[in-house]
Design a protein around this motif. Structure first.
Motif, PDB file in Angstrom:
ATOM      1  N   ILE A  87     -59.067 -21.791  22.030  1.00  0.00           N
ATOM      2  CA  ILE A  87     -57.684 -21.780  21.538  1.00  0.00           C
ATOM      3  C   ILE A  87     -56.909 -20.673  22.239  1.00  0.00           C
ATOM      4  O   ILE A  87     -57.390 -19.546  22.360  1.00  0.00           O
TER       5      ILE A  87
ATOM      6  N   ARG B 252     -53.001 -18.891  22.236  1.00  0.00           N
ATOM      7  CA  ARG B 252     -51.815 -18.771  21.392  1.00  0.00           C
ATOM      8  C   ARG B 252     -50.604 -18.316  22.208  1.00  0.00           C
ATOM      9  O   ARG B 252     -50.741 -17.493  23.118  1.00  0.00           O
TER      10      ARG B 252
ATOM     11  N   SER C 136     -50.029 -22.771  19.236  1.00  0.00           N
ATOM     12  CA  SER C 136     -51.240 -22.637  20.041  1.00  0.00           C
ATOM     13  C   SER C 136     -51.586 -23.967  20.681  1.00  0.00           C
ATOM     14  O   SER C 136     -51.046 -25.014  20.307  1.00  0.00           O
TER      15      SER C 136
END
Length: 157
Positions: free
Chosen positions: A8, A10, A42
């Protein structure tokens, strides 16, 4: 060998620099404060890399599989393998190191929108120095030995 995973990323304001205030100025003045977002946008990036090195494969000949049918076949075939392989080991998932390097390289770059973030991630991925991938792959035998020595506990990688 192929290492794959997702990570992930962001949206952030990485344009922070040092803030210099004159002596006696109000440190809480908004122009000296960073603004944060509690839940930034994100995106999930998926990636994989492979590096084939005969010497690495020979020294890391222990195979790792956790499916019962596969472990039974390996056992029946008298193939050496790690029977208690950790299912989710960041110590042995080399792509975790790659994601960490990419995230570090994003610092100071404009990732203030999803479009900009995606563009910068793609640029970093496409311009990655392949010797880093080679070094990661070549570290696998020593990682395996260290994981075995530490009985699956975290190692310093």
């Amino acid at each position: 060998m192929l290492w794959s995973d997702e990570s992930i990323f962001r949206v952030t304001d990485n344009a922070r620099g040092n803030v210099y205030r004159r002596p006696g100025s109000d440190r809480l003045d908004p122009k000296f404060c960073y603004h944060t977002v509690k839940h930034p946008e994100s995106l999930m990036a998926s990636g994989c890399f492979t590096f084939f090195n005969i010497a690495v494969l020979k020294s890391a000949v222990l195979r790792c599989h956790t499916a019962k049918s596969v472990t039974q076949w390996l056992s029946d075939s008298e193939v050496n393998f790690i029977s208690d392989w950790p299912s989710n080991s960041p110590n042995l998932s080399l792509i975790e190191n790659l994601w960490s390097i990419i995230k570090h390289r994003l610092q100071g770059k404009d990732t203030s929108t999803l479009t900009k973030l995606e563009t910068v991630i793609k640029e970093e991925w496409l311009n990655f120095d392949h010797t880093i991938l080679e070094n990661l792959a070549n570290s696998l035998p020593s990682r395996l030995k260290e994981c075995i020595r530490r009985k699956g506990k975290p190692i310093d990688y």
